[in-house]
Scaffold this motif. Structure first.
Motif, PDB file in Angstrom:
ATOM      1  N   VAL A  34       5.160 -62.138   2.355  1.00 15.72           N
ATOM      2  CA  VAL A  34       6.317 -61.246   2.333  1.00 15.72           C
ATOM      3  C   VAL A  34       7.493 -61.866   1.579  1.00 15.72           C
ATOM      4  O   VAL A  34       8.138 -61.199   0.764  1.00 15.72           O
ATOM      5  CB  VAL A  34       6.729 -60.875   3.777  1.00 15.72           C
ATOM      6  CG1 VAL A  34       8.076 -60.153   3.776  1.00 15.72           C
ATOM      7  CG2 VAL A  34       5.664 -59.998   4.424  1.00 15.72           C
ATOM      8  N   ALA A  35       7.781 -63.126   1.821  1.00 12.35           N
ATOM      9  CA  ALA A  35       8.902 -63.776   1.144  1.00 12.35           C
ATOM     10  C   ALA A  35       8.678 -63.833  -0.363  1.00 12.35           C
ATOM     11  O   ALA A  35       9.607 -63.603  -1.158  1.00 12.35           O
ATOM     12  CB  ALA A  35       9.110 -65.184   1.701  1.00 12.35           C
ATOM     13  N   THR A  36       7.439 -64.120  -0.762  1.00  6.85           N
ATOM     14  CA  THR A  36       7.123 -64.170  -2.196  1.00  6.85           C
ATOM     15  C   THR A  36       7.296 -62.808  -2.841  1.00  6.85           C
ATOM     16  O   THR A  36       7.908 -62.680  -3.913  1.00  6.85           O
ATOM     17  CB  THR A  36       5.680 -64.669  -2.403  1.00  6.85           C
ATOM     18  OG1 THR A  36       5.557 -66.000  -1.897  1.00  6.85           O
ATOM     19  CG2 THR A  36       5.310 -64.660  -3.882  1.00  6.85           C
ATOM     20  N   LEU A  37       6.783 -61.770  -2.196  1.00  3.70           N
ATOM     21  CA  LEU A  37       6.892 -60.420  -2.756  1.00  3.70           C
ATOM     22  C   LEU A  37       8.345 -59.940  -2.765  1.00  3.70           C
ATOM     23  O   LEU A  37       8.751 -59.209  -3.679  1.00  3.70           O
ATOM     24  CB  LEU A  37       6.008 -59.454  -1.967  1.00  3.70           C
ATOM     25  CG  LEU A  37       4.498 -59.679  -2.118  1.00  3.70           C
ATOM     26  CD1 LEU A  37       3.718 -58.737  -1.213  1.00  3.70           C
ATOM     27  CD2 LEU A  37       4.057 -59.492  -3.568  1.00  3.70           C
ATOM     28  N   THR A  38       9.114 -60.361  -1.793  1.00  6.79           N
ATOM     29  CA  THR A  38      10.539 -60.013  -1.778  1.00  6.79           C
ATOM     30  C   THR A  38      11.232 -60.613  -2.993  1.00  6.79           C
ATOM     31  O   THR A  38      12.026 -59.951  -3.676  1.00  6.79           O
ATOM     32  CB  THR A  38      11.203 -60.525  -0.489  1.00  6.79           C
ATOM     33  OG1 THR A  38      10.578 -59.894   0.644  1.00  6.79           O
ATOM     34  CG2 THR A  38      12.689 -60.204  -0.484  1.00  6.79           C
ATOM     35  N   ARG A  39      10.925 -61.873  -3.271  1.00  7.54           N
ATOM     36  CA  ARG A  39      11.527 -62.536  -4.432  1.00  7.54           C
ATOM     37  C   ARG A  39      11.077 -61.891  -5.740  1.00  7.54           C
ATOM     38  O   ARG A  39      11.888 -61.675  -6.651  1.00  7.54           O
ATOM     39  CB  ARG A  39      11.163 -64.020  -4.426  1.00  7.54           C
ATOM     40  CG  ARG A  39      11.714 -64.778  -5.632  1.00  7.54           C
ATOM     41  CD  ARG A  39      11.595 -66.282  -5.455  1.00  7.54           C
ATOM     42  NE  ARG A  39      10.217 -66.719  -5.346  1.00  7.54           N
ATOM     43  CZ  ARG A  39       9.419 -66.916  -6.397  1.00  7.54           C
ATOM     44  NH1 ARG A  39       9.849 -66.677  -7.622  1.00  7.54           N
ATOM     45  NH2 ARG A  39       8.180 -67.336  -6.218  1.00  7.54           N
ATOM     46  N   LEU A  40       9.791 -61.563  -5.832  1.00  2.00           N
ATOM     47  CA  LEU A  40       9.293 -60.933  -7.058  1.00  2.00           C
ATOM     48  C   LEU A  40       9.901 -59.552  -7.243  1.00  2.00           C
ATOM     49  O   LEU A  40      10.197 -59.132  -8.367  1.00  2.00           O
ATOM     50  CB  LEU A  40       7.764 -60.852  -7.027  1.00  2.00           C
ATOM     51  CG  LEU A  40       7.027 -62.192  -7.038  1.00  2.00           C
ATOM     52  CD1 LEU A  40       5.513 -61.964  -6.984  1.00  2.00           C
ATOM     53  CD2 LEU A  40       7.398 -63.022  -8.255  1.00  2.00           C
ATOM     54  N   GLY A  41      10.099 -58.835  -6.132  1.00  2.00           N
ATOM     55  CA  GLY A  41      10.756 -57.532  -6.211  1.00  2.00           C
ATOM     56  C   GLY A  41      12.156 -57.655  -6.772  1.00  2.00           C
ATOM     57  O   GLY A  41      12.599 -56.825  -7.578  1.00  2.00           O
ATOM     58  N   ALA A  42      12.865 -58.716  -6.370  1.00  2.00           N
ATOM     59  CA  ALA A  42      14.215 -58.942  -6.892  1.00  2.00           C
ATOM     60  C   ALA A  42      14.163 -59.266  -8.382  1.00  2.00           C
ATOM     61  O   ALA A  42      15.004 -58.789  -9.161  1.00  2.00           O
ATOM     62  CB  ALA A  42      14.874 -60.087  -6.120  1.00  2.00           C
ATOM     63  N   GLU A  43      13.184 -60.067  -8.796  1.00  7.65           N
ATOM     64  CA  GLU A  43      13.032 -60.379 -10.221  1.00  7.65           C
ATOM     65  C   GLU A  43      12.795 -59.115 -11.041  1.00  7.65           C
ATOM     66  O   GLU A  43      13.241 -58.995 -12.187  1.00  7.65           O
ATOM     67  CB  GLU A  43      11.865 -61.346 -10.425  1.00  7.65           C
ATOM     68  CG  GLU A  43      12.137 -62.777  -9.977  1.00  7.65           C
ATOM     69  CD  GLU A  43      10.974 -63.687 -10.317  1.00  7.65           C
ATOM     70  OE1 GLU A  43      10.204 -63.349 -11.245  1.00  7.65           O
ATOM     71  OE2 GLU A  43      10.833 -64.730  -9.655  1.00  7.65           O
ATOM     72  N   LEU A  44      12.096 -58.166 -10.435  1.00  7.25           N
ATOM     73  CA  LEU A  44      11.779 -56.914 -11.118  1.00  7.25           C
ATOM     74  C   LEU A  44      12.928 -55.910 -11.037  1.00  7.25           C
ATOM     75  O   LEU A  44      12.809 -54.789 -11.535  1.00  7.25           O
ATOM     76  CB  LEU A  44      10.515 -56.293 -10.515  1.00  7.25           C
ATOM     77  CG  LEU A  44       9.221 -57.063 -10.786  1.00  7.25           C
ATOM     78  CD1 LEU A  44       8.117 -56.622  -9.832  1.00  7.25           C
ATOM     79  CD2 LEU A  44       8.785 -56.854 -12.232  1.00  7.25           C
ATOM     80  N   GLN A  45      14.016 -56.316 -10.386  1.00  8.41           N
ATOM     81  CA  GLN A  45      15.221 -55.491 -10.243  1.00  8.41           C
ATOM     82  C   GLN A  45      14.944 -54.218  -9.446  1.00  8.41           C
ATOM     83  O   GLN A  45      15.529 -53.158  -9.706  1.00  8.41           O
ATOM     84  CB  GLN A  45      15.817 -55.162 -11.616  1.00  8.41           C
ATOM     85  CG  GLN A  45      16.211 -56.398 -12.402  1.00  8.41           C
ATOM     86  CD  GLN A  45      16.789 -56.084 -13.766  1.00  8.41           C
ATOM     87  OE1 GLN A  45      16.452 -55.068 -14.377  1.00  8.41           O
ATOM     88  NE2 GLN A  45      17.667 -56.936 -14.258  1.00  8.41           N
ATOM     89  N   LEU A  46      14.072 -54.340  -8.456  1.00  7.59           N
ATOM     90  CA  LEU A  46      13.817 -53.237  -7.548  1.00  7.59           C
ATOM     91  C   LEU A  46      14.860 -53.290  -6.431  1.00  7.59           C
ATOM     92  O   LEU A  46      15.278 -54.379  -6.021  1.00  7.59           O
ATOM     93  CB  LEU A  46      12.411 -53.334  -6.962  1.00  7.59           C
ATOM     94  CG  LEU A  46      11.257 -53.320  -7.968  1.00  7.59           C
ATOM     95  CD1 LEU A  46       9.917 -53.467  -7.256  1.00  7.59           C
ATOM     96  CD2 LEU A  46      11.275 -52.045  -8.801  1.00  7.59           C
ATOM     97  N   PRO A  47      15.286 -52.143  -5.917  1.00 11.02           N
ATOM     98  CA  PRO A  47      16.289 -52.134  -4.843  1.00 11.02           C
ATOM     99  C   PRO A  47      15.812 -52.954  -3.636  1.00 11.02           C
ATOM    100  O   PRO A  47      14.720 -52.710  -3.103  1.00 11.02           O
ATOM    101  CB  PRO A  47      16.418 -50.652  -4.496  1.00 11.02           C
ATOM    102  CG  PRO A  47      16.016 -49.936  -5.756  1.00 11.02           C
ATOM    103  CD  PRO A  47      14.924 -50.775  -6.339  1.00 11.02           C
TER     104      PRO A  47
END
Length: 233
Positions: free
Chosen positions: A135-148
């Motif tokens: 979950v923490a990894t996907l949260t960080r990747l989501g931020a890199e992708l500029q997802l809300p």
């Protein structure tokens, strides 16, 4: 032109196939008119890897082979990837269930970031040794992708988009897709596997020409007509 691609983030050949298609599109004069849609496909929906298990041990167990065999097969695949500019590092790969990552790709699609999400997840798993079920990894990747951030958080705290993943897989069953990557062009032509760039180039040209047929002049003398060079018109 629409291209649908069924793939799994865990699949090395899917990343190689993505890169080869991109190379074909780079020389395709109508690339701006091509729409790519990624479809989910889980190679092992029930995957529940043992913490700390290596990719080599997992492959050896799956295929009933030795770890030496798994290392050699992985080395061969890494060599093929290198020819496409990819740097696979199977020593660092963390075996994982890919459902959460597929759901993140569906969220990214709603924000016009689907291809970017697929690329980032492939790289995270195959090159960087990141746990794509964490979950923490996907949260960080989501931020890199500029997802809300709030939408990523909601996704990871629920089963959002799981039905969308299942629908993609249902469609794969209807098409009798047994392996990935699997490319479908304009709901008409299918290409299975990470085929050479040249084959993708041929398919792109063929599908484009068939979708835009040129008029055929019938045999016989030309009749009276107005031309660009003037004349009586």
């Amino acid at each position: 032109m629409k291209i649908e691609i069924w793939s799994d983030i865990l699949c090395p050949f899917c990343y190689i196939g993505k890169r080869r298609l991109e190379k074909a599109l780079a020389s395709f004069p109508h690339a701006q008119d091509v729409e790519i849609q990624w479809r989910s496909f889980e190679l092992d929906p029930q995957a529940n890897p043992t913490p700390g298990e290596s990719q080599y041990a997992r492959l050896a167990h799956k295929y009933g082979q030795s770890e030496a065999w798994a290392r050699q097969m992985s080395a061969n695949m890494a060599q093929s990837a290198a020819q496409e500019g990819l740097a696979f590092d199977f020593d660092r790969v963390v075996p994982a269930n890919s459902l959460r990552a597929h759901r993140l790709v569906h969220l990214a699609a709603q924000h016009g970031r689907q291809d970017a999400a697929k690329e980032r997840l492939f790289k995270a798993y195959l090159e960087e040794g990141l746990d794509i079920n964490d979950v923490a990894t996907l949260t960080r990747l989501g931020a890199e992708l500029q997802l809300p951030a709030a939408e990523v958080e909601q996704l990871l705290a629920s089963d959002q988009f799981e039905q969308a993943v299942r629908y993609d897989e249902y469609q794969a069953q209807q098409l009798n897709i047994r392996g990935v990557p699997y490319f479908v062009f304009e709901d008409k032509y299918a290409v299975s596997g990470a085929q050479p760039t040249e084959l993708f180039q041929e398919v792109l040209e063929k599908v484009w020409q068939e979708g835009r047929p040129q008029p055929v002049q019938l045999a016989g003398a030309e009749g009276a007509a107005c031309g660009l060079d003037g004349g009586a018109c």
